[in-house]
Design a protein around this motif. Structure first.
Motif, PDB file in Angstrom:
ATOM      1  N   ASN A   7      64.232  49.513  61.892  1.00 27.81           N
ATOM      2  CA  ASN A   7      63.683  49.824  60.562  1.00 27.81           C
ATOM      3  C   ASN A   7      62.336  50.525  60.758  1.00 27.81           C
ATOM      4  OD1 ASN A   7      63.275  49.932  57.818  1.00 27.81           O
ATOM      5  ND2 ASN A   7      63.293  47.725  57.482  1.00 27.81           N
ATOM      6  N   GLN A  26      57.668  44.259  49.610  1.00 21.82           N
ATOM      7  CA  GLN A  26      59.070  44.504  49.949  1.00 21.82           C
ATOM      8  C   GLN A  26      59.441  45.983  50.022  1.00 21.82           C
ATOM      9  OE1 GLN A  26      61.502  42.136  50.724  1.00 21.82           O
ATOM     10  NE2 GLN A  26      59.712  40.776  50.797  1.00 21.82           N
ATOM     11  N   GLU A  42      64.145  44.892  53.349  1.00 20.60           N
ATOM     12  CA  GLU A  42      65.604  44.829  53.384  1.00 20.60           C
ATOM     13  C   GLU A  42      66.136  45.852  52.384  1.00 20.60           C
ATOM     14  OE1 GLU A  42      67.116  40.933  52.705  1.00 20.60           O
ATOM     15  OE2 GLU A  42      65.879  40.013  54.263  1.00 20.60           O
ATOM     16  N   THR A  44      68.260  46.273  49.943  1.00 20.64           N
ATOM     17  CA  THR A  44      69.076  45.587  48.953  1.00 20.64           C
ATOM     18  C   THR A  44      69.056  46.343  47.634  1.00 20.64           C
ATOM     19  OG1 THR A  44      67.205  44.272  48.167  1.00 20.64           O
ATOM     20  CG2 THR A  44      68.476  43.365  50.003  1.00 20.64           C
TER      21      THR A  44
END
Length: 227
Positions: A7, A26, A42, A44
């Motif tokens: 990442n 985030q 993440e 998502t």
């Protein structure tokens, strides 16, 4: 995504590139004049929604992931690029360059943008130079080759925008720029890495001969808000 390079944009935005980071705990992004890259802790649906609401422009943004993912419908996928992520794997520093490249500064930005538009090594914007350490070669006061640093997920540093004018290919400029960047990064106790399209066989061979080995295949996504 256990390895820092799984990442890279996110880990750059929370470490070596944190001074350019905007966003939340985030979701983070660069100013669009510096880089189109965004990062998420993440990837998502919730975080894609947060990015949609957070980012203050409608320009394309990009990110790097180690697997194919689903993009929520609020985003339009402009491109998915298969690439190799390569890491410098030699135990010793490479030999010095034959000619020292010239440090590139603000006055060179128009030529840098022109060269990257011609050769398409990846996104390059008005303030990308602020990511640091750009160098080039000139012929008759014209920029003919360049390279620099982009993502810095510490202790890794990404060599980027490696490009040569089509009229000057095969003269060793890219390799000399690579060697200079490798030496600089290692001298700063970092580890060089880079990304290259998996179908760019010429570049892959140059990087392998310069001491890089493929760590993993990754995917670059470029997306844009739907209206």
């Amino acid at each position: 995504m256990n390895h820092i390079l799984d990442n890279p944009a996110w880990n750059a935005l929370i470490s070596g590139n944190s001074q350019f980071s905007n966003g939340t705990e985030q979701v983070k992004y660069f100013d669009k004049e510096i880089s189109p890259f965004i990062g998420m802790a993440e990837y998502t649906a919730q975080n894609f929604q947060a990015l949609y609401e957070l980012i203050p422009h409608d320009e394309p943004v990009g990110f790097v992931v180690p697997e194919v993912i689903q993009i929520p419908g609020i985003w339009r996928v402009l491109a998915k690029i298969n690439a190799f992520q390569m890491v410098y794997s030699q135990p010793e520093l490479p030999a010095g360059t034959l000619t020292d490249p010239v440090p590139l500064v603000e006055k060179h930005i128009p030529e840098m943008i022109g060269l990257t538009k011609l050769t398409n090594p990846g996104p390059f914007s008005q303030r990308t130079i602020e990511l640091g350490h750009y160098q080039g070669f000139f012929e008759k006061d014209k920029l003919i080759a360049m390279a620099g640093q982009r993502l810095n997920p510490s202790p890794y540093a990404e060599i980027s925008a490696v490009c040569t004018h089509p009229d000057h290919l095969g003269k060793g400029y890219a390799k000399q720029l690579l060697l200079s960047q490798i030496q600089r990064i290692i001298a700063a106790s970092g580890t060089p890495f880079l990304h290259v399209r998996n179908d760019n066989e010429r570049a892959v061979k140059v990087y392998e001969h310069s001491g890089f080995s493929t760590r993993k295949e990754v995917y670059f996504y470029f997306i844009k808000k739907t209206k």
